[in-house]
Design a protein around this motif. Structure first.
Motif, mmCIF file in Angstrom:
data_model
loop_
_atom_site.group_PDB
_atom_site.id
_atom_site.type_symbol
_atom_site.label_atom_id
_atom_site.label_comp_id
_atom_site.label_asym_id
_atom_site.label_seq_id
_atom_site.Cartn_x
_atom_site.Cartn_y
_atom_site.Cartn_z
ATOM 1 N N GLY B 337 -0.756 4.148 -0.416
ATOM 2 C CA GLY B 337 -1.728 3.281 0.247
ATOM 3 C C GLY B 337 -1.384 1.819 0.055
ATOM 4 O O GLY B 337 -1.727 0.975 0.890
ATOM 5 N N PHE B 338 -0.682 1.531 -1.030
ATOM 6 C CA PHE B 338 -0.172 0.175 -1.253
ATOM 7 C C PHE B 338 1.293 0.074 -0.810
ATOM 8 O O PHE B 338 1.685 -0.866 -0.139
ATOM 9 N N TYR B 339 2.097 1.068 -1.199
ATOM 10 C CA TYR B 339 3.555 0.957 -1.007
ATOM 11 C C TYR B 339 3.975 0.985 0.459
ATOM 12 O O TYR B 339 4.991 0.412 0.825
ATOM 13 N N GLN B 340 3.225 1.734 1.277
ATOM 14 C CA GLN B 340 3.627 1.851 2.688
ATOM 15 C C GLN B 340 2.782 0.958 3.581
ATOM 16 O O GLN B 340 2.800 1.098 4.796
ATOM 17 N N SER B 341 2.073 0.031 2.962
ATOM 18 C CA SER B 341 1.219 -0.831 3.760
ATOM 19 C C SER B 341 1.753 -2.260 3.741
ATOM 20 O O SER B 341 2.801 -2.551 3.151
ATOM 21 N N HIS B 342 1.010 -3.129 4.357
ATOM 22 C CA HIS B 342 1.420 -4.509 4.531
ATOM 23 C C HIS B 342 1.500 -5.238 3.177
ATOM 24 O O HIS B 342 0.645 -5.030 2.332
ATOM 25 N N GLN B 343 2.498 -6.108 3.005
ATOM 26 C CA GLN B 343 2.688 -6.891 1.767
ATOM 27 C C GLN B 343 2.676 -5.973 0.550
ATOM 28 O O GLN B 343 1.974 -6.201 -0.450
ATOM 29 N N ALA B 344 3.505 -4.939 0.642
ATOM 30 C CA ALA B 344 3.488 -3.859 -0.344
ATOM 31 C C ALA B 344 3.832 -4.352 -1.745
ATOM 32 O O ALA B 344 3.087 -4.122 -2.703
ATOM 33 N N THR B 345 4.964 -5.021 -1.879
ATOM 34 C CA THR B 345 5.392 -5.421 -3.225
ATOM 35 C C THR B 345 4.421 -6.427 -3.822
ATOM 36 O O THR B 345 4.055 -6.337 -5.002
ATOM 37 N N ALA B 346 3.983 -7.387 -3.024
ATOM 38 C CA ALA B 346 3.046 -8.389 -3.543
ATOM 39 C C ALA B 346 1.763 -7.714 -4.024
ATOM 40 O O ALA B 346 1.201 -8.093 -5.055
ATOM 41 N N SER B 347 1.301 -6.699 -3.313
ATOM 42 C CA SER B 347 0.069 -6.003 -3.712
ATOM 43 C C SER B 347 0.282 -5.219 -5.006
ATOM 44 O O SER B 347 -0.572 -5.235 -5.896
ATOM 45 N N ALA B 348 1.414 -4.518 -5.088
ATOM 46 C CA ALA B 348 1.697 -3.728 -6.297
ATOM 47 C C ALA B 348 1.921 -4.647 -7.496
ATOM 48 O O ALA B 348 1.476 -4.354 -8.611
ATOM 49 N N VAL B 349 2.603 -5.765 -7.271
ATOM 50 C CA VAL B 349 2.786 -6.754 -8.339
ATOM 51 C C VAL B 349 1.422 -7.299 -8.767
ATOM 52 O O VAL B 349 1.188 -7.573 -9.944
ATOM 53 N N GLY B 350 0.495 -7.424 -7.804
ATOM 54 C CA GLY B 350 -0.856 -7.885 -8.117
ATOM 55 C C GLY B 350 -1.528 -6.988 -9.148
ATOM 56 O O GLY B 350 -2.266 -7.470 -10.019
ATOM 57 N N VAL B 351 -1.274 -5.674 -9.070
ATOM 58 C CA VAL B 351 -1.826 -4.751 -10.069
ATOM 59 C C VAL B 351 -1.183 -5.021 -11.438
ATOM 60 O O VAL B 351 -1.871 -5.080 -12.463
ATOM 61 N N ASN B 352 0.139 -5.214 -11.444
ATOM 62 C CA ASN B 352 0.802 -5.566 -12.710
ATOM 63 C C ASN B 352 0.197 -6.838 -13.296
ATOM 64 O O ASN B 352 -0.019 -6.936 -14.513
ATOM 65 N N ASN B 353 -0.061 -7.826 -12.431
ATOM 66 C CA ASN B 353 -0.643 -9.094 -12.904
ATOM 67 C C ASN B 353 -1.958 -8.855 -13.636
ATOM 68 O O ASN B 353 -2.204 -9.453 -14.687
ATOM 69 N N LEU B 354 -2.812 -8.014 -13.054
ATOM 70 C CA LEU B 354 -4.113 -7.765 -13.668
ATOM 71 C C LEU B 354 -3.941 -7.229 -15.089
ATOM 72 O O LEU B 354 -4.632 -7.639 -16.025
ATOM 73 N N HIS B 355 -2.990 -6.310 -15.241
ATOM 74 C CA HIS B 355 -2.754 -5.750 -16.579
ATOM 75 C C HIS B 355 -2.169 -6.790 -17.529
ATOM 76 O O HIS B 355 -2.530 -6.843 -18.710
ATOM 77 N N LEU B 356 -1.278 -7.609 -17.006
ATOM 78 C CA LEU B 356 -0.689 -8.643 -17.868
ATOM 79 C C LEU B 356 -1.759 -9.643 -18.306
ATOM 80 O O LEU B 356 -1.778 -10.080 -19.456
ATOM 81 N N LEU B 357 -2.638 -10.004 -17.385
ATOM 82 C CA LEU B 357 -3.683 -10.974 -17.735
ATOM 83 C C LEU B 357 -4.549 -10.462 -18.878
ATOM 84 O O LEU B 357 -5.052 -11.235 -19.682
ATOM 85 N N ARG B 358 -4.709 -9.149 -18.951
ATOM 86 C CA ARG B 358 -5.528 -8.576 -20.022
ATOM 87 C C ARG B 358 -4.673 -8.051 -21.178
ATOM 88 O O ARG B 358 -5.195 -7.392 -22.085
#
Lengths: 158, 780
Positions: B337-358
């Motif tokens: 749902g993220f990987y095959q959709s628009h702005q895939a890498t930026a969205s998946a990296v966004g999830v990594n960001n959330l974890h890094l922030l915490r």
């Protein structure tokens, strides 16, 4: 500050030319999906830079009398039409790069002037636009690098 | 055992946080076969989703007759899903198996012998090499081969031929997972583990319909959500899936963003974390780079702005952010749902960001699972038969290329590294333009699985490209080939593979392949020998000939890289219940989680990539990377949301999105040969929202025609499970099992409608954003 006004005009015109050229390459190579979409996104960045500049341009004025037709001269016959095929794409990307480099150094000049004038607003515009231009040239470098081997060695003749 | 096509996840074993998941051994044998009839059980792991569940193959009279989960396996504790149970073995003895090589004669495929078939491939290959060099060759492989086969193919392509044109269908399923991990952490490699399910108190499913795509993992999650101290679920999906329902039941949120707007949503949640100070400031300062830039990028994404862009309630965005920000242990899983959709890498990296922030990486329950769509996708990424160099090496780092040149004893310039390795979409474009003239496809079916099917069929059928297909059956793709090579499948050969959480299993040969079918490893090595590839010392390249020797060669290539297999051997893996890499001197029994120490492989001389601009894919240069001096710190990277490539219009007012269904895998090459699975899901359909259906006068079960600017399908409608404005279709259905129907004439293949467009960083095609219209064709 006549010369700063000239450079503000140059920035505005060269960004407009660059945006038009990105769109021309997008349309001309529409079958190359990533080129089509990315060039349109990058054209949008140049539009944004012009919007950022607009209030400052109003303040300093845009002098169109001296030297600002340069970017038109650079691109006029270059990117109004695109070339065909893989080598054609490579050459068009190089032309975009030349144009983007003119934009980059124009923002460099304006940033220097803004620092001398202690104009925070103009400096901020110049820095943000320069970052956008960096994105454009970085993509052009990346795409040229990827396209070159196949185009040079095995692209079929057109 | 209950019919698991309907009782998909089996019975519940609820348990509390931090307590072990129970064992339940699932078993299925062919009709008429009892447990006492089984001659022997051969250890393996399931290849019908990316979970990679440990299992034993039942063998009777030289045939595979069923499977049983391995009770102690770290991945599944004995459980198997409906695909694993019912589709693991019936295909193997199907009468339609390819048993002899085929070559095209006068427009038709006719049976021949191996010498003739491979002789044609070798003659064409040698002619092209002599005329135009190795850039004429392209390889498109799979997420279904074994580690040994990928590594061998990688060596043949990269060191024997020297072509950069190698990729797998992993590009369609897991390229964004790899790209997002590289951008954030410097190298590929899953930080988390499935064990985190037992420890988390919040679980976010980002575009991941776990209930249908990874059923055993979902039963593991249900066993937590039905036990004491259950985790709160948050589901991001435009469909109301079982995951979405469970999110609501556990007091979490179902966010159903408009198709193509994931990044705006993630940016909004990120902004909320920053606004409320739900971040671990000390950890972020010590272990990350880029906080100020990220703060600036996400600043405009207020809950109200996100609500407008995504069509979700602002309060739901706030609630999801609060769950992420206040829970002690958050596990995120991300998929198509993220990987095959628009702005895939930026969205998946966004999830990594959330974890890094915490600071929530690499600790029990605080994990990230950037999932794979296929079981052995990870091996393709590790071993270099796709757009990566073996051992997570950086193609842009001459020292890394030199390491491979030394390992293989070849000139470093033979190894293509002057530009990024070619991605699958570009490989097909080169074939279309005529500069790739030999395309070798193994264990995958692009005629059904790639976007804009009509274009792919044209390319495969064209006389300009010599197409070799190596597979188990005469797929839609094989029917268009010039040479078809019969391959051995799972259980008919030995090899290792690694699942989505780095767990390595050895799948052992249980039976002989039918007829003249050969393992993919044998086929690749035979080609290499016939081509006469040698190293600089004149030894044959590759130098090995058995799976075990190939594994040993790979182990040497993995040494001192993040993906370190140095303490793994076939002997150690035989019958083992899953070991997670790295397995080396420092971690002889494997590694449950990566990055628990907050040190990431981002140092300039270590990293797999210098990174990219997430908006454009423009590459960061070595000098720029060195200037950042990341030295073990992870990257916080953001990008602004941009609208999807094809927005709804008056002519095409809806957004077409595709996905998977629980009963099938890929293009049904194996699953449709299971009677139970085929009976459960015999044909394609589309799902419409109740509002859109009503507006169009469509009722449940009506026949409808869905049209995009590229093509159309005609299938039955299901009403109510997708959000308004979206139309969902399963992607599995091609034409091979329809009598007398040619490819493109079946009117049910979802990819007739999808677009040729891909994410700028991961190069993963967008299967989930295409404009469409729906026309009712009348009552059933």
């Amino acid at each position: 500050m006549l010369h700063l006004a000239t450079y503000v005009g140059l920035a505005d015109h060269s960004e407009a030319t660059l945006a038009d050229s990105f769109r021309a390459v997008a349309e001309g190579h529409a079958a190359v999906a990533d080129v089509y979409h990315t060039c349109r996104t990058l054209a949008g960045l140049s539009d944004t830079h012009r919007e950022l500049l607009a209030p400052v341009a109003e303040r300093y004025g845009e002098d169109e009398s001296d030297g600002v037709d340069e970017p038109e001269r650079l691109h006029a016959s270059g990117l109004a039409e695109v070339r065909s095929g893989e080598i054609g794409l490579l050459r068009d990307l190089q032309d975009l790069h030349v144009l983007a480099d003119l934009v980059r150094t124009t923002w460099l000049v304006i940033a220097q002037g803004a620092q001398g004038l202690r104009d925070h607003e103009l400096l901020d515009v110049a820095r943000r636009a320069a970052a956008g231009t960096q994105r454009q040239t970085s993509w052009l470098d990346t795409r040229i690098r990827a396209a070159a081997p196949q185009a040079l060695i095995v692209a079929p003749p057109r | 055992m209950a019919d698991r096509t309907t009782d998909v996840w089996g019975e519940r074993s609820p348990h509390g946080r931090g307590t072990p998941w129970s064992t339940r051994v699932d078993l299925h044998l062919h009709d008429g076969v009892g447990e006492a009839d089984v001659d022997r059980w051969v250890p393996s792991a399931c290849v019908l989703c990316s979970n990679g569940c440990g299992c034993d193959i039942a063998v009777k009279d030289g045939r595979m007759v069923g499977v049983r989960g391995r009770a102690d396996d770290v991945v599944n504790r004995g459980r198997l899903g409906p695909k694993g149970l019912y589709a693991s073995t019936p295909w193997a003895s199907d009468r339609q198996r390819l048993t002899r090589p085929l070559v095209r004669e006068g427009g038709r495929l006719v049976a021949t012998d191996w010498d003739t078939a491979l002789g044609r491939v070798v003659a064409e290959s040698q002619r092209l090499l002599a005329e135009n060099g190795p850039l004429t060759h392209g390889f498109y492989t799979s997420g279904q081969l074994f580690l040994e086969e990928y590594y061998t193919l990688g060596v043949i392509g990269k060191a024997g031929l020297g072509t950069p044109h190698m990729d797998g269908n992993t590009r369609l399923c897991t390229a964004t997972a790899a790209a997002a991990l590289k951008e954030s952490f410097g190298a590929d490699g899953q930080p988390g583990s499935y064990d985190d399910v037992e420890h988390c108190d919040a679980l976010f499913s980002w575009g991941h319909n776990t209930a249908e795509t990874q059923t055993v993992l979902w039963s593991r999650i249900l066993d937590r959500t039905h036990g004491a101290a259950p985790p709160v679920l948050v589901c991001v999906d435009p469909r109301r899936t079982a995951v979405a329902a469970e999110a609501e039941r556990t007091g979490g949120v179902h966010l159903a963003p408009q198709v193509g707007t994931n990044l705006a949503l993630v940016n909004g949640i990120t902004r909320e974390l920053l606004e409320h100070g739900w971040i671990d400031e000390d950890w972020v300062a010590a272990h990350t780079l880029g906080l100020d830039d990220l703060r600036e990028v996400v600043a405009p994404y207020t809950p109200e702005a996100v609500a407008r862009t995504c069509g979700v309630a602002a309060a739901d965005v706030e609630r999801a952010a609060e769950i992420f920000g206040r829970s002690e242990r958050v596990l995120s899983t991300v998929l198509q749902g993220f990987y095959q959709s628009h702005q895939a890498t930026a969205s998946a990296v966004g999830v990594n960001n959330l974890h890094l922030l915490r600071g929530m990486v690499g600790r029990p329950g605080g994990g990230i699972l950037q999932m794979n769509g296929q079981p052995t996708a990870q091996n393709n990424r590790e071993c270099g038969a796709d757009g990566d160099l073996p051992g997570f090496r950086n193609w842009d780092n001459p020292a890394h290329v030199q390491q491979l040149a030394d390992l293989w004893d070849v000139d470093p310039l033979t190894i293509p590294h002057w530009a990024p390795p070619t991605n699958a979409m570009q490989i097909f474009s080169y074939a279309e333009q005529g500069s790739i003239e030999l395309l070798w496809i193994s264990a995958t079916n692009p005629a059904v699985s790639m976007p804009e099917s009509a274009r792919i069929r044209r390319i495969l059928a064209s006389d300009r490209c010599f197409v070799v297909v190596q597979d188990l059956f005469l797929t839609e793709t094989a029917e268009l080939a010039d040479v078809v090579l019969p391959a051995a499948g799972w259980g008919e050969k030995t090899g290792a593979f690694t699942n989505a959480d780095r767990t390595v299993h050895l799948s052992q040969q249980a039976v002989d392949p039918p007829g003249e079918a050969r393992s993919d490893l044998d086929i690749f090595l035979t080609y290499a020998r016939m081509m006469g590839f040698t190293d600089r010392s004149g030894r044959p390249l590759p130098s090995w000939s058995t799976p075990e020797e190939a594994f040993d060669a790979w182990r040497d290539a993995s040494a001192r890289r993040p993906v370190d297999y140095t303490r793994l051997t076939h002997e150690r893996l035989r019958g083992a219940d899953g070991l997670r890499w790295p397995v080396n001197a420092a971690a002889p029994d494997g590694t449950v989680r990566l990055y628990g120490d907050g040190v990431f492989p981002t140092a300039t001389d270590v990293c797999e990539t210098y990174g990219h601009d997430l908006l454009t894919g423009g590459a960061v240069t070595e000098q720029e990377h060195r200037a950042l001096a990341p030295a073990g710190r992870a990257f916080l990277k953001g990008a602004a949301f941009t609208p999807p490539h094809e927005e709804p219009s008056a002519e095409y007012p809806l957004l077409f999105t595709t996905g998977r269904t629980v009963h099938h895998f890929h293009t049904r090459t194996k699953t449709a040969r299971s009677r139970r699975l085929q009976d459960a899901a015999p044909d394609a359909w589309v799902e419409l929202s109740a509002t859109d259906a009503e507006g169009l006068g469509i009722a449940e079960g009506d026949l409808v025609r869905v049209e995009s600017p590229r093509g159309a399908i005609e299938v039955r409608a299901r009403i109510g499970s997708v959000r308004e404005g979206a139309v969902f279709a399963p992607f599995h259905y091609g034409t091979w099992d329809l009598d007398g129907v040619a490819p493109g004439e079946g009117h049910r293949q979802a990819n007739e409608l999808t677009m040729t467009v891909w994410d700028p960083v991961s190069k993963q095609p967008c299967f989930k954003t295409a404009a469409c219209r729906v026309v009712p064709l009348g009552r059933s």
